[in-house]
Design a protein around this motif. Structure first.
Motif, short mmCIF file in Angstrom:
data_model
loop_
_atom_site.label_atom_id
_atom_site.label_comp_id
_atom_site.label_asym_id
_atom_site.label_seq_id
_atom_site.Cartn_x
_atom_site.Cartn_y
_atom_site.Cartn_z
N ARG A 177 38.87 -28.05 -3.35
CA ARG A 177 38.96 -29.41 -2.81
C ARG A 177 38.42 -30.38 -3.84
NH1 ARG A 177 36.30 -31.22 2.91
NH2 ARG A 177 34.34 -30.85 1.80
N ALA A 178 39.16 -31.42 -4.13
CA ALA A 178 38.74 -32.46 -5.07
C ALA A 178 38.65 -33.80 -4.33
CB ALA A 178 39.72 -32.57 -6.23
N ASN A 179 37.67 -34.62 -4.74
CA ASN A 179 37.48 -35.95 -4.15
C ASN A 179 37.39 -35.92 -2.63
OD1 ASN A 179 37.64 -36.76 -6.79
ND2 ASN A 179 39.11 -38.38 -6.45
N GLU A 180 36.83 -34.82 -2.11
CA GLU A 180 36.55 -34.66 -0.69
C GLU A 180 37.78 -34.53 0.20
OE1 GLU A 180 33.55 -34.12 0.34
OE2 GLU A 180 32.61 -34.57 -1.57
N GLU A 181 38.98 -34.69 -0.35
CA GLU A 181 40.15 -34.71 0.54
C GLU A 181 41.39 -34.04 -0.04
OE1 GLU A 181 41.81 -38.72 1.03
OE2 GLU A 181 40.40 -39.42 -0.49
N ILE A 182 41.42 -33.78 -1.34
CA ILE A 182 42.60 -33.17 -1.94
C ILE A 182 42.44 -31.66 -1.92
CG2 ILE A 182 44.17 -33.22 -3.89
CD1 ILE A 182 43.57 -35.94 -2.61
N LEU A 183 43.28 -30.95 -1.19
CA LEU A 183 43.13 -29.52 -0.97
C LEU A 183 44.18 -28.74 -1.76
CD1 LEU A 183 42.62 -29.51 2.90
CD2 LEU A 183 40.85 -29.47 1.12
N SER A 184 43.76 -27.61 -2.30
CA SER A 184 44.71 -26.70 -2.95
C SER A 184 45.33 -25.80 -1.88
CB SER A 184 43.99 -25.84 -3.98
OG SER A 184 43.21 -24.85 -3.33
N PRO A 185 46.46 -25.20 -2.19
CA PRO A 185 46.98 -24.17 -1.29
C PRO A 185 45.98 -23.01 -1.21
CG PRO A 185 48.66 -24.86 -2.87
CD PRO A 185 47.36 -25.45 -3.33
N PRO A 186 45.77 -22.42 -0.04
CA PRO A 186 44.85 -21.28 0.06
C PRO A 186 45.37 -20.08 -0.73
CG PRO A 186 45.37 -22.20 2.23
CD PRO A 186 46.33 -22.82 1.26
N VAL A 187 44.44 -19.33 -1.30
CA VAL A 187 44.77 -18.12 -2.06
C VAL A 187 44.07 -16.94 -1.40
CG1 VAL A 187 44.61 -16.95 -4.28
CG2 VAL A 187 45.05 -19.42 -4.20
N GLU A 188 44.82 -15.90 -1.13
CA GLU A 188 44.25 -14.74 -0.44
C GLU A 188 43.53 -13.80 -1.41
OE1 GLU A 188 45.58 -10.98 2.45
OE2 GLU A 188 47.07 -12.47 1.81
N ILE A 189 42.38 -13.31 -0.97
CA ILE A 189 41.61 -12.29 -1.69
C ILE A 189 41.42 -11.10 -0.75
CG2 ILE A 189 39.43 -11.72 -2.85
CD1 ILE A 189 40.96 -13.83 -4.34
N ARG A 190 41.77 -9.93 -1.21
CA ARG A 190 41.54 -8.72 -0.42
C ARG A 190 40.31 -8.00 -0.96
NH1 ARG A 190 45.70 -6.96 2.98
NH2 ARG A 190 47.58 -8.27 2.86
N VAL A 191 39.38 -7.71 -0.07
CA VAL A 191 38.13 -7.07 -0.45
C VAL A 191 38.10 -5.67 0.14
CG1 VAL A 191 35.62 -7.24 -0.41
CG2 VAL A 191 37.00 -9.33 -0.48
N ARG A 192 37.88 -4.68 -0.71
CA ARG A 192 37.90 -3.28 -0.29
C ARG A 192 36.51 -2.68 -0.29
NH1 ARG A 192 43.10 -1.13 -3.89
NH2 ARG A 192 44.72 -2.20 -2.67
N GLU A 193 36.35 -1.65 0.51
CA GLU A 193 35.12 -0.86 0.49
C GLU A 193 35.05 -0.09 -0.82
OE1 GLU A 193 32.65 -0.60 2.57
OE2 GLU A 193 33.37 -1.47 4.45
N PRO A 194 33.85 0.13 -1.36
CA PRO A 194 33.72 1.00 -2.54
C PRO A 194 34.23 2.40 -2.22
CG PRO A 194 31.69 -0.23 -2.12
CD PRO A 194 32.56 -0.42 -0.91
#
Length: 257
Positions: A140-157
């Motif tokens: 988010r820039a300037n409190e209001e400009i949002l980027s498209p969300p990017v997915e992160i997958r987190v796995r168990e060790p």
């Protein structure tokens, strides 16, 4: 108090930007965030390249945010947000840096600014990724400009060494967080550094490349400077890097005088 101060400064800067720079309208700015990996194991930090582009015809003024930059000298122009739902995000601030005033960054039409950010841990929320699952990050820039969300997958060790690392990281979360997010000023115990080095050198460790990178930076930039150790850990990181971003950061260290 810190957040309130940032919001107050942001409002002042946004109101004054037109007179300073004939600022572009909010809709003329675009934000994009690119993580160095889309799938990680618990305990891995995420390195994020965040880009702000002025797509308008007027000069823009981009305000400062208290986000965790990868380098000490870089003020953040993008606020990171994280959530376990692509519709619900929480601000991810750096809980270890002062909220000093930074003048807005001038951004001419058609130009972009890219900064490097790191997500792992802060004192208020703990680990950004506390358990395995799907997460989304957003800029988010300037409190209001949002980027498209990017997915992160987190796995168990999945290996014994990685499970041991994650257990050790949780038990030493504050020192581990400081090592990764502020290696240039981290005051770390000798016991922690020795154990981090041992885990870095374990060939079966997924986390070794990160421990190597940030140990290298801590010995290069921090209070316990040691050029030989810095080079040694940078070489380990370069040899084991699983992403181009991590490899390039290690090469920067090895190529520096």
């Amino acid at each position: 108090m810190c957040k309130l101060r940032i919001l107050w400064l942001s409002q002042i800067l946004l109101l004054s930007s037109a007179s300073l720079y004939h600022s572009a309208a909010a809709a003329d700015l675009a934000v994009r965030v690119t993580p160095h990996k889309s799938v990680i194991v618990l305990g891995e930090p995420i390195l994020v390249s965040a880009t702000v582009t002025n797509e308008g015809s007027n000069v823009a003024a981009v305000i400062y945010h208290n986000a965790p930059t990868l380098f000490q000298s870089d003020p953040s122009l993008v606020e990171l947000r994280v959530g376990a739902d692509p519709e619900e995000f929480k601000q991810w601030i750096d809980g270890v840096r002062p909220c000093g005033f930074v003048a807005p960054k001038r951004l001419p039409p058609g130009e972009s600014i890219t900064i490097d950010l790191v997500m792992l841990f802060n004192a208020q929320d703990g680990f950004a990724f506390k358990e395995a699952g799907r997460y989304w990050i957003q800029g988010r820039a300037n409190e209001e400009i949002l980027s498209p969300p990017v997915e992160i997958r987190v796995r168990e060790p999945s290996t014994m060494m990685d499970r041991s690392n994650w257990q050790w990281m949780r038990a030493n979360k504050e020192e581990y967080g400081r090592l990764v997010q502020v290696p240039w000023e981290a005051k770390l115990s000798d016991d922690f550094l020795q154990e981090a080095a041992r885990r870095c050198e374990a060939s079966q460790s997924t986390h070794g490349e990160y421990l190597g990178l940030f140990l290298s930076r801590a010995y290069r930039e921090g209070p316990k400077k040691d050029a030989e150790l810095s080079t040694r850990f940078a070489e380990i990181t370069r040899a084991r890097a699983t992403s181009e971003k991590i490899r390039s950061e290690a090469e920067k260290i090895l190529g520096s005088p």
